[in-house]
Design a protein around this motif. Structure first.
Motif, PDB file in Angstrom:
ATOM      1  N   ILE A 116      38.153 100.110  24.449  1.00 11.81           N
ATOM      2  CA  ILE A 116      39.324 100.782  24.994  1.00 11.81           C
ATOM      3  C   ILE A 116      39.505 100.396  26.454  1.00 11.81           C
ATOM      4  N   ASP A 117      40.699  99.958  26.820  1.00 12.41           N
ATOM      5  CA  ASP A 117      41.022  99.657  28.206  1.00 12.41           C
ATOM      6  C   ASP A 117      41.766 100.865  28.769  1.00 12.41           C
ATOM      7  N   LEU A 118      41.045 101.731  29.492  1.00 15.65           N
ATOM      8  CA  LEU A 118      41.639 102.969  29.989  1.00 15.65           C
ATOM      9  C   LEU A 118      42.683 102.714  31.066  1.00 15.65           C
ATOM     10  N   ASP A 119      42.517 101.647  31.850  1.00 11.06           N
ATOM     11  CA  ASP A 119      43.540 101.298  32.840  1.00 11.06           C
ATOM     12  C   ASP A 119      44.837 100.884  32.145  1.00 11.06           C
ATOM     13  N   PHE A 120      44.710 100.169  31.028  1.00 11.74           N
ATOM     14  CA  PHE A 120      45.902  99.785  30.270  1.00 11.74           C
ATOM     15  C   PHE A 120      46.612 101.025  29.736  1.00 11.74           C
ATOM     16  N   GLU A 121      45.842 101.987  29.231  1.00 16.60           N
ATOM     17  CA  GLU A 121      46.440 103.218  28.719  1.00 16.60           C
ATOM     18  C   GLU A 121      47.208 103.932  29.821  1.00 16.60           C
ATOM     19  N   ARG A 122      46.618 103.998  31.014  1.00 13.52           N
ATOM     20  CA  ARG A 122      47.292 104.658  32.123  1.00 13.52           C
ATOM     21  C   ARG A 122      48.535 103.891  32.548  1.00 13.52           C
ATOM     22  N   ASP A 123      48.428 102.592  32.631  1.00 16.69           N
ATOM     23  CA  ASP A 123      49.553 101.750  33.058  1.00 16.69           C
ATOM     24  C   ASP A 123      50.725 101.861  32.091  1.00 16.69           C
ATOM     25  N   SER A 124      50.435 101.903  30.812  1.00 25.06           N
ATOM     26  CA  SER A 124      51.496 101.894  29.808  1.00 25.06           C
ATOM     27  C   SER A 124      52.139 103.266  29.603  1.00 25.06           C
ATOM     28  N   ARG A 125      51.514 104.326  30.123  1.00 31.03           N
ATOM     29  CA  ARG A 125      52.003 105.675  29.859  1.00 31.03           C
ATOM     30  C   ARG A 125      52.473 106.420  31.100  1.00 31.03           C
ATOM     31  N   THR A 126      52.301 105.833  32.297  1.00 31.46           N
ATOM     32  CA  THR A 126      52.592 106.550  33.532  1.00 31.46           C
ATOM     33  C   THR A 126      53.320 105.655  34.527  1.00 31.46           C
ATOM     34  N   PRO A 127      53.799 106.216  35.642  1.00 30.20           N
ATOM     35  CA  PRO A 127      54.440 105.399  36.674  1.00 30.20           C
ATOM     36  C   PRO A 127      53.452 104.526  37.441  1.00 30.20           C
ATOM     37  N   TRP A 128      52.168 104.829  37.360  1.00 30.48           N
ATOM     38  CA  TRP A 128      51.133 104.035  38.037  1.00 30.48           C
ATOM     39  C   TRP A 128      51.150 102.598  37.517  1.00 30.48           C
ATOM     40  N   VAL A 129      50.991 101.644  38.427  1.00 28.94           N
ATOM     41  CA  VAL A 129      51.024 100.221  38.058  1.00 28.94           C
ATOM     42  C   VAL A 129      49.615  99.654  38.183  1.00 28.94           C
ATOM     43  N   GLY A 130      49.062  99.191  37.081  1.00 27.93           N
ATOM     44  CA  GLY A 130      47.683  98.724  37.067  1.00 27.93           C
ATOM     45  C   GLY A 130      47.450  97.410  37.770  1.00 27.93           C
ATOM     46  N   ASP A 131      48.432  96.525  37.754  1.00 26.10           N
ATOM     47  CA  ASP A 131      48.266  95.201  38.357  1.00 26.10           C
ATOM     48  C   ASP A 131      49.522  94.851  39.144  1.00 26.10           C
ATOM     49  N   PRO A 132      49.712  95.487  40.313  1.00 26.83           N
ATOM     50  CA  PRO A 132      50.931  95.237  41.080  1.00 26.83           C
ATOM     51  C   PRO A 132      50.960  93.833  41.660  1.00 26.83           C
ATOM     52  N   ALA A 133      52.158  93.314  41.815  1.00 24.71           N
ATOM     53  CA  ALA A 133      52.307  91.976  42.396  1.00 24.71           C
ATOM     54  C   ALA A 133      51.918  91.978  43.859  1.00 24.71           C
TER      55      ALA A 133
END
Length: 323
Positions: free
Chosen positions: A290-307
């Motif tokens: 499970i990639d918990l950062d991916f779950e957060r990124d895909s479900r919230t306004p938080w951006v896991g890998d910003p430019a």
């Protein structure tokens, strides 16, 4: 339901039904932040939220935000901090690592500047105190009175699974809102028992620092101190989130509802810290992938890998340097 699974289920529900940034276990004091831990902090995004999300997915150190390092002009790193060189060095290195500062060397010295101006990115802060079973309230009343008298968050909510009586409501400050959060694991809902009263976050508050038999150490906290701590709390929440656990190495564990650790053998959400070989249902296996950062990124306004906003330089004169 036990408090930890209750907390995770509530976070998952709020994440699915609001646009807030959510985090668990955030210090809610000023003079002694760890003196009051907020179970769930809900951070409402403000108009400049996207600018914050572009900077970094990590928490930005408060000392970096408050330093004399600006955007248009680089500064010699030691002159930018009103603190010890050792601590300033750690702050600079961390700010560069997460992409909030960029640096260059000139004449044997290191200069730094912000890659972008720090935005005013959040709105209201809502603190949620979880107490699934009101028959075992513990020090609930004192905890909630601390929150109300300090006024660090905009609203305070008590979340419970218990049936809420008038006697329960009379024992907690009237400013505190009350939610009943219950139902099946996949169909939990919030019933609003009482709406919260907005607190005076822009005025001075009173903080209970220590309490002994017959004696209490109380401090007045000014509006500026509160504003600084609110920013620190929001930053901590942005960098931390609520999925702050690892999945146990057990074949009975699976991820549900965006990263909740569900045990098929027990038939419920579990606390991974308490999972292990001493459990009768333990099935040794690799943890779920499970990639918990991916779950957060895909479900919230938080951006896991910003430019990011970092600008590449073509030479040492690409921006002005303070000598």
């Amino acid at each position: 339901m036990r408090e930890f699974p209750f907390e995770l289920a509530l976070c998952a529900h709020l994440e699915a039904t609001t646009g807030d940034v959510l985090a668990r276990q955030i210090g809610g004091g000023v003079r002694v932040p760890s003196n009051r831990i907020i179970d769930v902090l809900c951070v409402e995004p403000g108009p400049a939220f996207e600018a914050r999300a572009e900077l970094t997915n990590e928490r930005i150190p408060d000392a970096a935000i408050e330093s004399e390092v600006g955007v248009g002009q680089s500064r010699y790193w030691r002159n930018a901090f009103d603190t010890s060189p050792e601590y300033a060095r750690k702050v600079v290195d961390r700010a560069v690592e997460i992409g909030f500062f960029e640096r260059e060397r000139k004449g044997g010295r290191e200069y730094v500047r912000q890659v972008a101006r720090y935005p005013d990115w959040f709105g209201r802060l809502v603190g949620v105190e979880n107490k699934p079973n009101l028959a075992e309230p513990g020090d609930l009343e004192t905890q909630l009175r601390k929150d109300v008298s300090l006024g660090l968050v905009d609203e305070v909510i008590l979340a419970t699974e218990s049936y809420v009586t008038r006697a329960h409501l009379n024992r907690i400050p009237e400013e505190v809102g009350v939610w009943r959060f219950e139902g099946d694991d996949d169909e939990k809902e919030i019933e609003v028992i009482r709406e919260p009263t907005p607190l005076g976050t822009d005025a001075a508050g009173t903080e209970l620092v220590e309490q002994h038999a017959g004696k209490a150490d109380v401090r007045v906290v000014g509006a500026e101190e509160k504003a600084r701590q609110r920013r620190r709390m929001a930053e901590r929440a942005y960098g931390k989130g609520w999925r702050t656990y690892d999945f146990p190495a057990c074949g009975e564990i699976e991820s549900r509802n965006g990263g909740l650790p569900y045990c098929r053998w027990k038939g419920r959400i579990v606390n991974p810290v308490r999972c292990g070989a001493d459990c009768p249902g333990h099935d040794p296996s690799d943890p779920p992938d499970i990639d918990l950062d991916f779950e957060r990124d895909s479900r919230t306004p938080w951006v896991g890998d910003p430019a990011g906003r970092k600008r590449r330089q073509t030479g040492l004169d690409a921006f002005r340097t303070e000598e």
